[in-house]
Design an enzyme around this catalytic site. Structure first.
Site, PDB file in Angstrom:
ATOM      1  CG  ASN A  87      -1.549   1.445   1.512  1.00  0.00           C
ATOM      2  OD1 ASN A  87      -2.528   1.877   0.987  1.00  0.00           O
ATOM      3  ND2 ASN A  87      -1.102   2.317   2.704  1.00  0.00           N
ATOM      4  CE1 TYR A 154       1.317   7.873  -6.302  1.00  0.00           C
ATOM      5  CE2 TYR A 154      -1.253   8.974  -8.434  1.00  0.00           C
ATOM      6  CZ  TYR A 154      -0.361   7.824  -7.302  1.00  0.00           C
ATOM      7  OH  TYR A 154      -1.080   7.345  -6.680  1.00  0.00           O
ATOM      8  CE  LYS A 158       1.103   4.202  -6.457  1.00  0.00           C
ATOM      9  NZ  LYS A 158       0.687   3.179  -5.489  1.00  0.00           N
ATOM     10  CB  THR A 191      -5.357   9.898   2.027  1.00  0.00           C
ATOM     11  OG1 THR A 191      -5.099  10.347   0.587  1.00  0.00           O
ATOM     12  CG2 THR A 191      -6.006   8.543   2.356  1.00  0.00           C
TER      13      THR A 191
END
Length: 251
Positions: A87, A154, A158, A191
């Protein structure tokens, strides 16, 4: 007994996953740079089993050493199943190519891509040696499937995680392994990563106003809801090796 390893478990989605797993009476091993005392308290209240291993996933040597210790702990004769949730992740650097910070590039690639690959490689090897059922979930992002201005690193890491998941899933199927590997795309959540995104400049990240609007209009899901969907999928779903699962399809 069942064990679950959760990286980045100190906050956000990782914390939500760890909480849900504790409620399911799974022994949780949290791996992050800092501990979460609330998770210790949750475990005490429900007579759960929670252990914390400090690890800086930006360090290859530290990552391999910590996970070797963890694998020696969990792959025992009494272990029924092991779950690994990769995660931990970072969105920085948010900047256009030409203005990227070298160290930030390396940290992003190490944490988002290299660490999950190294960890999965080590844990799969132990699972196959001991014949203990293993399920791995790699947390990915919608950014893996489309370019986003300012997110070149990023998006790339991913996307690489998605292909790693698909390829590993193919390999596991071809050798009829009991191990399953999937990717999980959690959508937008409330978050700390979202806080980081909203603090970007428009020059570095064209969509910053859109992400501010998500927060202002209450469009961000709670990490708990997203975490519960993943745990339910791992426990109840007939998982397809190498598949990318999307939270919107599960809720």
């Amino acid at each position: 007994m069942k064990y679950a390893i959760v990286t980045g478990a100190s906050k956000g989605l990782g914390e939500g996953i760890a909480r849900k797993l504790l409620e399911e009476q799974v022994k949780v091993i949290a791996v992050s740079r800092s501990d979460n005392e609330e998770l210790h308290e949750v475990a005490r209240k429900i007579d759960g089993d929670y252990h914390y291993f400090r690890c800086n996933l930006a360090s290859t040597e530290e990552t391999l050493a910590v996970f070797q210790r963890i694998s020696e702990t969990i792959f025992q004769q009494t272990t029924e199943a092991v779950y690994l949730i990769n995660n931990a992740g970072i969105v920085d650097p948010i900047e256009t190519v030409g203005d990227l910070n070298d160290t930030a590039i390396l940290d992003n690639v190490q944490i988002n891509l290299t660490a999950p690959v190294l960890i999965s490689n080590l844990i799969i090897k132990q699972a196959e040696k001991t014949q203990i059922p293993l399920t791995i979930a790699n947390v990915t992002s919608g950014a893996a499937e489309r370019p986003v201005h300012g997110w070149s690193i990023y998006c790339s890491t991913k996307a690489a995680i998605n292909m790693f998941t698909r390829t590993t899933g193919l390999e596991l199927e071809n050798k009829a392994s009991s191990t399953k590997m999937i990717a999980y795309s959690p959508g937008i959540m409330d978050t700390d990563m979202q806080t980081t995104i909203r603090s970007s400049t428009e020059k570095a990240f064209y969509d910053v106003d859109k992400f501010k609007e998500y927060k202002e209009k209450g469009m961000l899901r709670s990490p708990a809801i997203v975490a519960n969907a993943l745990v339910k999928l791992m426990f109840e779903g007939n998982l397809e090796n190498g598949k990318v699962y999307y939270v919107n399809d599960l809720l």
